[in-house]
Write an enzyme that holds these catalytic residues in place. Sequence first.
Site, short mmCIF file in Angstrom:
data_model
loop_
_atom_site.label_atom_id
_atom_site.label_comp_id
_atom_site.label_asym_id
_atom_site.label_seq_id
_atom_site.Cartn_x
_atom_site.Cartn_y
_atom_site.Cartn_z
CG HIS A 378 -2.06 -0.78 1.19
ND1 HIS A 378 -3.40 -0.37 0.50
CD2 HIS A 378 -2.36 -2.00 1.50
CE1 HIS A 378 -4.23 -1.35 0.47
NE2 HIS A 378 -3.74 -2.52 1.04
CE LYS A 569 -6.56 14.02 -0.56
NZ LYS A 569 -6.72 12.77 -1.32
NE ARG A 570 -4.76 10.40 9.78
CZ ARG A 570 -4.44 9.77 10.74
NH1 ARG A 570 -5.04 8.87 10.74
NH2 ARG A 570 -3.39 9.73 11.61
CE LYS A 575 -2.82 10.75 2.68
NZ LYS A 575 -3.48 10.11 1.68
CB THR A 677 -10.14 5.09 -2.36
OG1 THR A 677 -9.90 5.19 -0.76
CG2 THR A 677 -9.52 3.85 -2.77
CE LYS A 681 -14.08 6.36 -0.44
NZ LYS A 681 -13.40 6.53 0.62
#
Length: 843
Positions: A378, A569-570, A575, A677, A681
Amino acid sequence: MATPLTDSERRKQISVRGLAGLGDVAEVRKSFNRHLHFTLVKDRNVATPRDYFFALAHTVRDHLVGRWIRTQQHYYERDPKRIYYLSLEFYMGRTLQNTMVNLGLQSACDEAIYQLGLDLEELEEIEEDAGLGNGGLGRLAACFLDSMATLGLAAYGYGIRYEFGIFNQKIVDGWQVEEADDWLRYGNPWEKARPEYMLPVHFYGRVEHTAEGVRWLDTQVVLAMPYDTPVPGYKNNTVNTMRLWSAKAPNDFRLQDFNVGDYVQAVLDRNLAENISRVLYPNDNFFEGKELRLKQEYFVVAATLQDIIRRFKSSKFGCRDPVRTSFETFPDKVAIQLNDTHPALSIPELMRILVDVEKVDWDKAWEITKKTCAYTNHTVLPEALERWPVSLFEKLLPRHLDIIYAINQRHLDHVAALFPGDVERLRRMSVIEEGDCKRINMAHLCVIGSHAVNGVARIHSEIVKQSVFKDFYELEPEKFQNKTNGITPRRWLLLCNPGLADVIIERIGEGFVTDLSQLRKLLPLVNDEAFIRNVAQVKQENKLKFAALLEKEYKVKINPASMFDVHVKRIHEYKRQLLNCLHVITLYNRIKKDPAKAFVPRTVMIGGKAAPGYHMAKMIIKLVTSIGSVINHDPIVGDRLRVIFLENYRVSLAEKVIPAADLSQQISTAGTEASGTGNMKFMLNGALTIGTMDGANVEMAEEAGPENLFIFGLRVEEVEALDQKGYNAREYYERLPELRQAVDQISSGFFSPKNPECFKDVVNMLMYHDRFKVFADYEAYVQCQAQVDQLYQNPKEWTKKVIRNIACSGKFSSDRTITEYARDIWGVEPSDLQIPAPNIPKD
């Protein structure tokens, strides 16, 4: 603007899912009243909203139980190959609405509850999220369970029943504060304790080699108590099981250590054993080498493997006597999928059971183990890779250390034979890493001990082959696969966006719910005026509804006509929430510089949790909230720009914000996000993506056409080239005046006037230690955002792109992902067989 209709009111006006049958409604009412009567405390006549929630949950659960029993009987009769999905995280969210949707009960429950003078949405809001995961990895596991049940696979999710899930996030004075998530405080109506299947798990002790074989002695025992949760497929009467283990101390735990009579202390010490399932480690993409964490990993593996072997041996329903005694057919009947390296101990544990307990010879046991296990990688971030100190294994799992050494020795002998004299290659490929502290590389153990290794998006799987496991790929290329992630359309469209689902069903029917590729039938409607209007109207209703929620929860009024620009998101440097911050400051400075100019109004929403020990992530949250408090109180800006930090982002909040979003931010540095993911969405729910060519964004652009996303920034090769050359942030800072101004404002205390030094660590990191090259993509990002603004001013063209994205999102169903796992890795076929409902006699 008019107040938005609730989902409940919309369902009253029109439901193309068909009106509920009157018989169903009457039955639900009767069942609800019965549960309410029996769950209420006798001396209290007034029911609370929570009583109503539990009565409804038990009513819905009644519809699950018969199907659940029948499904398990069906598996025992057919004896199919069973799939075991092992994960330390299952981020399930709420269960009530999902169960109603999958059983086709939503209309009946809605009508029955309405007739009783209650509101279904209000009852749904009472349920606690089951937050047993950190982010993508745990939520993926939840989507997979839904798809495996919907595809009729005999599948089981195995994990830990954490007493405390992912912490609740409070924002106090702009800083994240963590609170324990006591999600079981009021009980959990969906789980069933199964004490009859309690199992012992051993730790510590010593290893003895005898003539009869190896024995692991003088261990400390902890009991694993299973709790089962039903997992319903979509309208196929299949109900699979998620089994979560809870740690219990045996009755004699520690008591023998206390001959001196300190009985009370001995009983209190039971907590030491039971701490194993107390709390979820709150790190995402970061390895924390704590003894308790290793105990959790072995605990779930040891209990699960005993359970798998029991079920393999006695394949008759309700039968405990062994039917199978030979392990020859084990890989034909059992597939174990390792969700990242966290359950990697399955490999040495299965070897231990086969060799030490079942007396299978080593080579045969190794063949069985490899054929049974498969590993999903992952992440490519080095700080996320699990590398356990050998000294910890020596103490906690001495027998497993022996087995890992033996596995590694045979593996290295094999490599040495193929590449004679290549000592450097042996060092790189060893499971044991030499150094000041000898460590076990769990990813290497997974690759060696599995028959299949997969990444979770095409670009990620290529990186896995070309860099992370390059040597292993050269050795066994046939082992490596790609399985692009997906999301379940039941939760991420039907449940969270009923308005959009209805508009789609009106045009193309319901088939897309279980075959998302049918959304392509919407492509001819891209220029259909009525359809464009309907899709835009649904989005506007979702925005009004979310704006009302923000006003209620955050006491902030936002402009529902503004672009909802969402980044959830986290919180993690890779990110790049900081890149978003720099853009927001740039917009702010432009408005201040020329207030008379027309600007496209934006509401920027950033949400996510920071790992409690991750200093920079917590600073990023503080920066977002600080920028917000300056911009949101500047009268010159008005409602043209708003910045909101969405507190306590979790599954149930995602279900509200994603349908309301116009713009989805997916801006990780190319080559760092394995898949993502959330990006899928947003695409499915009619938001346009601004993103880098990273993770599944690449395949989204391929499906919808790159012109229908806003793609910017360095590609993977360019990031690598910049690394070779040496990334110098100052070059960009000197060259780009708007970037320099924004950085100087953060640095000078413009956004933190009471504490001008507040963000010095953030600026220092950006200027001198930024692994994720925020400044390198700044210019391209700001230009790309200008294109976003330009398109947003033409609502019709914007909505056409939205429709194209929705129509092309079919690939990103977890049903497609699981079908590929089933065929390419597990060797089973999905089944569309309908198990007869409990009220229909079996043939």
